[in-house]
Write an enzyme that holds these catalytic residues in place. Sequence first.
Site, PDB file in Angstrom:
ATOM      1  N   TYR A  94      42.731 111.840  -3.790  1.00 13.60           N
ATOM      2  CA  TYR A  94      41.743 110.803  -4.079  1.00 13.60           C
ATOM      3  C   TYR A  94      42.409 109.426  -4.057  1.00 13.60           C
ATOM      4  O   TYR A  94      41.900 108.480  -3.455  1.00 13.60           O
ATOM      5  CB  TYR A  94      41.088 111.047  -5.443  1.00 13.60           C
ATOM      6  CG  TYR A  94      40.275 112.318  -5.503  1.00 13.60           C
ATOM      7  CD1 TYR A  94      39.000 112.378  -4.961  1.00 13.60           C
ATOM      8  CD2 TYR A  94      40.785 113.459  -6.114  1.00 13.60           C
ATOM      9  CE1 TYR A  94      38.243 113.539  -5.027  1.00 13.60           C
ATOM     10  CE2 TYR A  94      40.036 114.630  -6.187  1.00 13.60           C
ATOM     11  CZ  TYR A  94      38.770 114.661  -5.633  1.00 13.60           C
ATOM     12  OH  TYR A  94      38.036 115.817  -5.696  1.00 13.60           O
ATOM     13  N   ASN A 117      28.498 111.791  -0.749  1.00 11.10           N
ATOM     14  CA  ASN A 117      28.595 111.818   0.711  1.00 11.10           C
ATOM     15  C   ASN A 117      27.327 112.458   1.297  1.00 11.10           C
ATOM     16  O   ASN A 117      27.035 113.615   1.010  1.00 11.10           O
ATOM     17  CB  ASN A 117      29.837 112.633   1.107  1.00 11.10           C
ATOM     18  CG  ASN A 117      30.006 112.804   2.600  1.00 11.10           C
ATOM     19  OD1 ASN A 117      29.269 112.252   3.399  1.00 11.10           O
ATOM     20  ND2 ASN A 117      30.996 113.603   2.969  1.00 11.10           N
ATOM     21  N   CYS A 125      34.562 115.541   3.091  1.00 18.68           N
ATOM     22  CA  CYS A 125      34.966 115.277   1.709  1.00 18.68           C
ATOM     23  C   CYS A 125      35.706 116.463   1.085  1.00 18.68           C
ATOM     24  O   CYS A 125      36.445 116.283   0.120  1.00 18.68           O
ATOM     25  CB  CYS A 125      33.764 114.863   0.866  1.00 18.68           C
ATOM     26  SG  CYS A 125      32.362 115.972   0.971  1.00 18.68           S
ATOM     27  N   HIS A 126      35.557 117.650   1.660  1.00 16.89           N
ATOM     28  CA  HIS A 126      36.297 118.811   1.148  1.00 16.89           C
ATOM     29  C   HIS A 126      37.804 118.649   1.348  1.00 16.89           C
ATOM     30  O   HIS A 126      38.583 119.320   0.681  1.00 16.89           O
ATOM     31  CB  HIS A 126      35.805 120.109   1.802  1.00 16.89           C
ATOM     32  CG  HIS A 126      35.984 120.160   3.286  1.00 16.89           C
ATOM     33  ND1 HIS A 126      35.073 119.572   4.149  1.00 16.89           N
ATOM     34  CD2 HIS A 126      36.948 120.710   4.055  1.00 16.89           C
ATOM     35  CE1 HIS A 126      35.491 119.778   5.394  1.00 16.89           C
ATOM     36  NE2 HIS A 126      36.623 120.458   5.362  1.00 16.89           N
ATOM     37  N   GLU A 156      40.357 125.946   7.521  1.00 14.40           N
ATOM     38  CA  GLU A 156      41.049 124.949   8.345  1.00 14.40           C
ATOM     39  C   GLU A 156      42.571 125.112   8.319  1.00 14.40           C
ATOM     40  O   GLU A 156      43.282 124.371   8.983  1.00 14.40           O
ATOM     41  CB  GLU A 156      40.673 123.545   7.867  1.00 14.40           C
ATOM     42  CG  GLU A 156      39.226 123.200   8.114  1.00 14.40           C
ATOM     43  CD  GLU A 156      38.886 121.766   7.750  1.00 14.40           C
ATOM     44  OE1 GLU A 156      39.796 120.993   7.392  1.00 14.40           O
ATOM     45  OE2 GLU A 156      37.700 121.414   7.845  1.00 14.40           O
TER      46      GLU A 156
END
Length: 164
Positions: A94, A117, A125-126, A156
């Site tokens: 963050y 978002n 945002c993840h 990912e």
Amino acid sequence: MPSFATVLSPVGKIGVVSDGSAIRRVTWRSDPPPDTDAEPDPLLAEALEQLTAYFDGALREFDLPVDLGRQTDTTRAVLMALYETVGHGETLTYGGLARRSGTEVPARGIGAIMGANPVPIIVPCHRVVAGDGLGGYSGGAPGQGLATKRWLLEHEGALPASLF
């Protein structure tokens, strides 16, 4: 009139709203918002295809125009820094996103921006995490935010697969 459709994913049914020129919303709900059409426009159809490819592991970067809606300049700067600079399989804290965006938003404020978002997954945002762990996540089925965030990051390759 904007159009709405859903796509099934490993983290639940995801709704997408398009106005024909940009993707305006990605939601964790399957009910169409008021004043939307059930007939997908070409951009919505493309968004559904790209989301399906992402969840199948065949797409690493979305190529879709997004409309973040009415946002403050600071919120827009943070979300666009995220969209443009944090790629597939990467994470950023963050505080790191606050610095990268050139804003003076404290880390806690970045978390609030991530929670608001309008186009999660596409604006990823993840991929924003706390300095000491996953942080929070408001996406996914009710009560499954962190499990959804963990799944997306594992998918990912940004986190090792969970043992449990």
